[in-house]
Design a protein around this motif. Structure first.
Motif, PDB file in Angstrom:
ATOM      1  N   ARG A   1       0.830  -1.203   0.000  1.00 53.38           N
ATOM      2  CA  ARG A   1       0.000   0.000   0.000  1.00 53.38           C
ATOM      3  C   ARG A   1       0.860   1.247   0.000  1.00 53.38           C
ATOM      4  O   ARG A   1       0.612   2.199  -0.750  1.00 53.38           O
ATOM      5  CB  ARG A   1      -0.912   0.008   1.236  1.00 53.38           C
ATOM      6  CG  ARG A   1      -1.772   1.260   1.380  1.00 53.38           C
ATOM      7  CD  ARG A   1      -2.129   1.501   2.828  1.00 53.38           C
ATOM      8  NE  ARG A   1      -0.922   1.643   3.648  1.00 53.38           N
ATOM      9  CZ  ARG A   1      -0.885   1.454   4.969  1.00 53.38           C
ATOM     10  NH1 ARG A   1      -1.976   1.088   5.608  1.00 53.38           N
ATOM     11  NH2 ARG A   1       0.245   1.607   5.633  1.00 53.38           N
ATOM     12  N   ASP A   2       1.915   1.249   0.828  1.00 50.19           N
ATOM     13  CA  ASP A   2       2.788   2.412   0.923  1.00 50.19           C
ATOM     14  C   ASP A   2       3.490   2.692  -0.402  1.00 50.19           C
ATOM     15  O   ASP A   2       3.622   3.847  -0.824  1.00 50.19           O
ATOM     16  CB  ASP A   2       3.830   2.203   2.026  1.00 50.19           C
ATOM     17  CG  ASP A   2       3.203   2.125   3.412  1.00 50.19           C
ATOM     18  OD1 ASP A   2       1.981   2.368   3.524  1.00 50.19           O
ATOM     19  OD2 ASP A   2       3.937   1.821   4.374  1.00 50.19           O
ATOM     20  N   MET A   3       3.942   1.627  -1.069  1.00 47.44           N
ATOM     21  CA  MET A   3       4.579   1.790  -2.380  1.00 47.44           C
ATOM     22  C   MET A   3       3.590   2.379  -3.373  1.00 47.44           C
ATOM     23  O   MET A   3       3.918   3.279  -4.157  1.00 47.44           O
ATOM     24  CB  MET A   3       5.120   0.440  -2.870  1.00 47.44           C
ATOM     25  CG  MET A   3       6.260  -0.108  -2.013  1.00 47.44           C
ATOM     26  SD  MET A   3       6.573  -1.884  -2.274  1.00 47.44           S
ATOM     27  CE  MET A   3       7.588  -1.848  -3.737  1.00 47.44           C
ATOM     28  N   ASP A   4       2.347   1.880  -3.322  1.00 45.98           N
ATOM     29  CA  ASP A   4       1.321   2.368  -4.245  1.00 45.98           C
ATOM     30  C   ASP A   4       1.008   3.843  -4.008  1.00 45.98           C
ATOM     31  O   ASP A   4       0.780   4.594  -4.969  1.00 45.98           O
ATOM     32  CB  ASP A   4       0.041   1.541  -4.096  1.00 45.98           C
ATOM     33  CG  ASP A   4       0.154   0.153  -4.703  1.00 45.98           C
ATOM     34  OD1 ASP A   4       1.063  -0.045  -5.537  1.00 45.98           O
ATOM     35  OD2 ASP A   4      -0.654  -0.725  -4.341  1.00 45.98           O
ATOM     36  N   VAL A   5       0.974   4.250  -2.747  1.00 44.75           N
ATOM     37  CA  VAL A   5       0.658   5.650  -2.431  1.00 44.75           C
ATOM     38  C   VAL A   5       1.685   6.583  -3.064  1.00 44.75           C
ATOM     39  O   VAL A   5       1.326   7.559  -3.748  1.00 44.75           O
ATOM     40  CB  VAL A   5       0.608   5.874  -0.904  1.00 44.75           C
ATOM     41  CG1 VAL A   5       0.606   7.373  -0.574  1.00 44.75           C
ATOM     42  CG2 VAL A   5      -0.633   5.221  -0.312  1.00 44.75           C
ATOM     43  N   ILE A   6       2.969   6.282  -2.856  1.00 46.27           N
ATOM     44  CA  ILE A   6       4.026   7.127  -3.414  1.00 46.27           C
ATOM     45  C   ILE A   6       3.963   7.129  -4.935  1.00 46.27           C
ATOM     46  O   ILE A   6       4.002   8.188  -5.583  1.00 46.27           O
ATOM     47  CB  ILE A   6       5.416   6.649  -2.948  1.00 46.27           C
ATOM     48  CG1 ILE A   6       5.565   6.808  -1.441  1.00 46.27           C
ATOM     49  CG2 ILE A   6       6.520   7.401  -3.685  1.00 46.27           C
ATOM     50  CD1 ILE A   6       5.537   8.242  -0.962  1.00 46.27           C
ATOM     51  N   GLU A   7       3.841   5.947  -5.526  1.00 44.50           N
ATOM     52  CA  GLU A   7       3.878   5.855  -6.984  1.00 44.50           C
ATOM     53  C   GLU A   7       2.636   6.478  -7.626  1.00 44.50           C
ATOM     54  O   GLU A   7       2.712   7.050  -8.712  1.00 44.50           O
ATOM     55  CB  GLU A   7       4.059   4.396  -7.397  1.00 44.50           C
ATOM     56  CG  GLU A   7       5.475   3.932  -7.077  1.00 44.50           C
ATOM     57  CD  GLU A   7       5.662   2.431  -7.179  1.00 44.50           C
ATOM     58  OE1 GLU A   7       4.687   1.726  -7.489  1.00 44.50           O
ATOM     59  OE2 GLU A   7       6.790   1.982  -6.959  1.00 44.50           O
ATOM     60  N   THR A   8       1.504   6.408  -6.931  1.00 42.78           N
ATOM     61  CA  THR A   8       0.297   7.058  -7.437  1.00 42.78           C
ATOM     62  C   THR A   8       0.467   8.571  -7.464  1.00 42.78           C
ATOM     63  O   THR A   8       0.087   9.233  -8.435  1.00 42.78           O
ATOM     64  CB  THR A   8      -0.924   6.677  -6.585  1.00 42.78           C
ATOM     65  OG1 THR A   8      -1.151   5.267  -6.686  1.00 42.78           O
ATOM     66  CG2 THR A   8      -2.174   7.418  -7.050  1.00 42.78           C
ATOM     67  N   GLU A   9       1.053   9.118  -6.409  1.00 41.63           N
ATOM     68  CA  GLU A   9       1.265  10.569  -6.356  1.00 41.63           C
ATOM     69  C   GLU A   9       2.232  11.025  -7.449  1.00 41.63           C
ATOM     70  O   GLU A   9       2.021  12.062  -8.083  1.00 41.63           O
ATOM     71  CB  GLU A   9       1.782  10.988  -4.979  1.00 41.63           C
ATOM     72  CG  GLU A   9       0.813  10.752  -3.843  1.00 41.63           C
ATOM     73  CD  GLU A   9      -0.555  11.382  -4.089  1.00 41.63           C
ATOM     74  OE1 GLU A   9      -0.604  12.514  -4.621  1.00 41.63           O
ATOM     75  OE2 GLU A   9      -1.568  10.748  -3.753  1.00 41.63           O
ATOM     76  N   LEU A  10       3.276  10.243  -7.672  1.00 39.02           N
ATOM     77  CA  LEU A  10       4.231  10.593  -8.727  1.00 39.02           C
ATOM     78  C   LEU A  10       3.556  10.513 -10.093  1.00 39.02           C
ATOM     79  O   LEU A  10       3.753  11.381 -10.958  1.00 39.02           O
ATOM     80  CB  LEU A  10       5.446   9.657  -8.686  1.00 39.02           C
ATOM     81  CG  LEU A  10       6.299   9.671  -7.412  1.00 39.02           C
ATOM     82  CD1 LEU A  10       7.508   8.749  -7.581  1.00 39.02           C
ATOM     83  CD2 LEU A  10       6.755  11.070  -7.056  1.00 39.02           C
ATOM     84  N   ALA A  11       2.735   9.484 -10.297  1.00 33.17           N
ATOM     85  CA  ALA A  11       2.058   9.305 -11.579  1.00 33.17           C
ATOM     86  C   ALA A  11       1.021  10.408 -11.822  1.00 33.17           C
ATOM     87  O   ALA A  11       0.888  10.912 -12.946  1.00 33.17           O
ATOM     88  CB  ALA A  11       1.387   7.933 -11.634  1.00 33.17           C
ATOM     89  N   LEU A  12       0.290  10.794 -10.773  1.00 31.33           N
ATOM     90  CA  LEU A  12      -0.692  11.868 -10.912  1.00 31.33           C
ATOM     91  C   LEU A  12      -0.012  13.187 -11.258  1.00 31.33           C
ATOM     92  O   LEU A  12      -0.521  13.971 -12.066  1.00 31.33           O
ATOM     93  CB  LEU A  12      -1.507  12.008  -9.623  1.00 31.33           C
ATOM     94  CG  LEU A  12      -2.521  10.904  -9.342  1.00 31.33           C
ATOM     95  CD1 LEU A  12      -3.118  11.066  -7.947  1.00 31.33           C
ATOM     96  CD2 LEU A  12      -3.630  10.907 -10.400  1.00 31.33           C
ATOM     97  N   SER A  13       1.139  13.413 -10.626  1.00 29.84           N
ATOM     98  CA  SER A  13       1.901  14.624 -10.931  1.00 29.84           C
ATOM     99  C   SER A  13       2.370  14.613 -12.385  1.00 29.84           C
ATOM    100  O   SER A  13       2.296  15.624 -13.088  1.00 29.84           O
ATOM    101  CB  SER A  13       3.103  14.735  -9.992  1.00 29.84           C
ATOM    102  OG  SER A  13       3.886  15.876 -10.301  1.00 29.84           O
ATOM    103  N   ASP A  14       2.833  13.440 -12.846  1.00 24.58           N
ATOM    104  CA  ASP A  14       3.268  13.303 -14.238  1.00 24.58           C
ATOM    105  C   ASP A  14       2.109  13.528 -15.201  1.00 24.58           C
ATOM    106  O   ASP A  14       2.249  14.197 -16.230  1.00 24.58           O
ATOM    107  CB  ASP A  14       3.867  11.913 -14.472  1.00 24.58           C
ATOM    108  CG  ASP A  14       5.322  11.823 -14.056  1.00 24.58           C
ATOM    109  OD1 ASP A  14       5.912  12.872 -13.730  1.00 24.58           O
ATOM    110  OD2 ASP A  14       5.864  10.702 -14.044  1.00 24.58           O
TER     111      ASP A  14
END
Length: 374
Positions: A139-152
């Motif tokens: 879950r923690d990995m997904d949270v970080i990667e989701t935020e990076l992807a949304l920013s992208d």
């Protein structure tokens, strides 16, 4: 090392120390502890979210047993290892891409680095709060990667708007950019990071996207890690196309305080040959596609950082710009050869020192002596 002296002081432009790896993760996963251990510095570290607001930057030497062997063979006045820069970036939170937790500022810091260490919490400690409740690495990995992807995705959508009009007027460059941006938008909208889309690196450079950066997953455990959690973390990293390393930040912080004499026995007691930090540094170096060649002589033995695939003139230019401009040739031998035979004289007698020209691609572990014109 090189032939022909230069009149002015050397202008160094070694690649490694200028390349930066950002340490990212949720708050309270141990980023500052890891950074402190890596740099033996004094970054802020405590049980509070957002302890680190402005990023700390530290230059870390790259462990290399070959350099120590060359040092013993040449007995120089000075020995200089390769180096790499680490950046401790404040913890991201869910909603960072929309500005939560000073998210926009932190995402901007990540955008500036060349690669990412994604630190994931694998330890349970009631005295160290978890911002999302229970420890859950996936879950923690997904949270970080989701935020990076949304920013992208937001960045790509803005850039589509910027070039769309130009492309319609027949601007060829804008049309090429739009074609790439459309692929990026489709991939990000489908939940895929940029690095997984298979697009050429040269097509991505101008867009500065977060999920296009190389990533190394590092799991931070306690002194007695849970095997099941470690195994699941490693599997999750592999599923995301990344390499992974597991270490205990607290133990690493203790090791770094020990003397060189005490460090070996301590590691031996733990059944380790090298520290987790050394594994992280070497993996980070490789993550950036960096490698080392050496120069060796009575004055200095030095590891120089170059990008894999670099040709001899460009590798010489890492030492000094004049070396690249006036490059004639390079006398080169393998580290393994001098390790085996002991002296350059022995290598010459055996014909193991080669003369290489402008097209030679310098290999990891080469020892080079450059000839150049002023």
């Amino acid at each position: 090392m090189y032939d022909n002296a230069v009149a002015e002081p050397p202008v160094f432009r070694g690649a490694g120390a200028n390349m930066e790896i950002g340490i990212v993760g949720l708050p309270n996963v141990g980023k500052s502890t890891l950074f402190n251990a890596l740099t033996s510095g004094h970054a802020a570290s405590s049980n509070y979210p957002f302890t680190t607001i402005e990023p700390n930057v530290g230059v870390v030497t790259v462990p290399d047993s070959r350099l120590q062997r060359l040092n013993s063979l040449f007995n120089p006045k000075k020995t200089t290892p390769a180096a790499i820069r680490f950046v401790d970036i404040a913890g991201l939170v869910k909603g960072a891409a929309s500005g939560e937790g000073l998210g926009n500022k932190f995402l901007a810091h990540i955008r500036e680095v060349d690669a990412i260490i994604h630190l994931v919490r694998l330890f349970k400690d009631p005295d160290v709060v978890h911002t999302l409740g229970e420890v859950d690495p996936r879950r923690d990995m997904d949270v970080i990667e989701t935020e990076l992807a949304l920013s992208d995705l937001s960045s790509v959508e803005k850039q589509v708007e910027r070039v769309q009009g130009k492309a319609k007027t027949g601007d060829k460059l804008a049309a090429q950019q739009l074609a790439v941006l459309d692929k990026l938008k489709a991939g990000l909208s489908a939940g895929k990071p940029v690095r997984a889309l298979g697009l050429p690196e040269k097509d991505l450079k101008e867009f500065f996207l977060l999920t296009g950066k190389p990533v190394l997953y590092v799991g931070n455990t306690d002194e007695k890690p849970t095997p099941e959690m470690v195994k699941d973390f490693e599997a999750a990293a592999k599923e995301r196309g990344g390499d992974s390393i597991v270490l205990c930040g607290k133990i690493e912080a203790e090791i770094i305080q020990l003397s060189e004499e005490d460090r070996g026995p301590f590691l031996a007691d733990l059944g380790l040959k090298e520290t987790g930090l050394e594994r992280v540094i070497v993996a980070a170096y490789k993550l950036l596609r960096q490698q080392s060649y050496f120069t060796a002589g009575p004055d200095e033995v030095r590891a120089w950082t170059i990008t894999q695939g670099m040709r001899a003139p460009q590798a010489a230019g890492v030492i000094h710009t004049d070396f690249e401009k006036g490059f004639i040739r390079a006398d080169v031998y393998k580290f393994s050869d001098i390790e085996r035979h002991g002296t350059e004289l022995a290598l010459r007698e055996k014909g193991l020192i080669r003369s290489e020209g402008k097209e030679y691609v310098v290999q990891d572990g080469d020892v080079c002596f450059f000839k150049f014109n002023n």
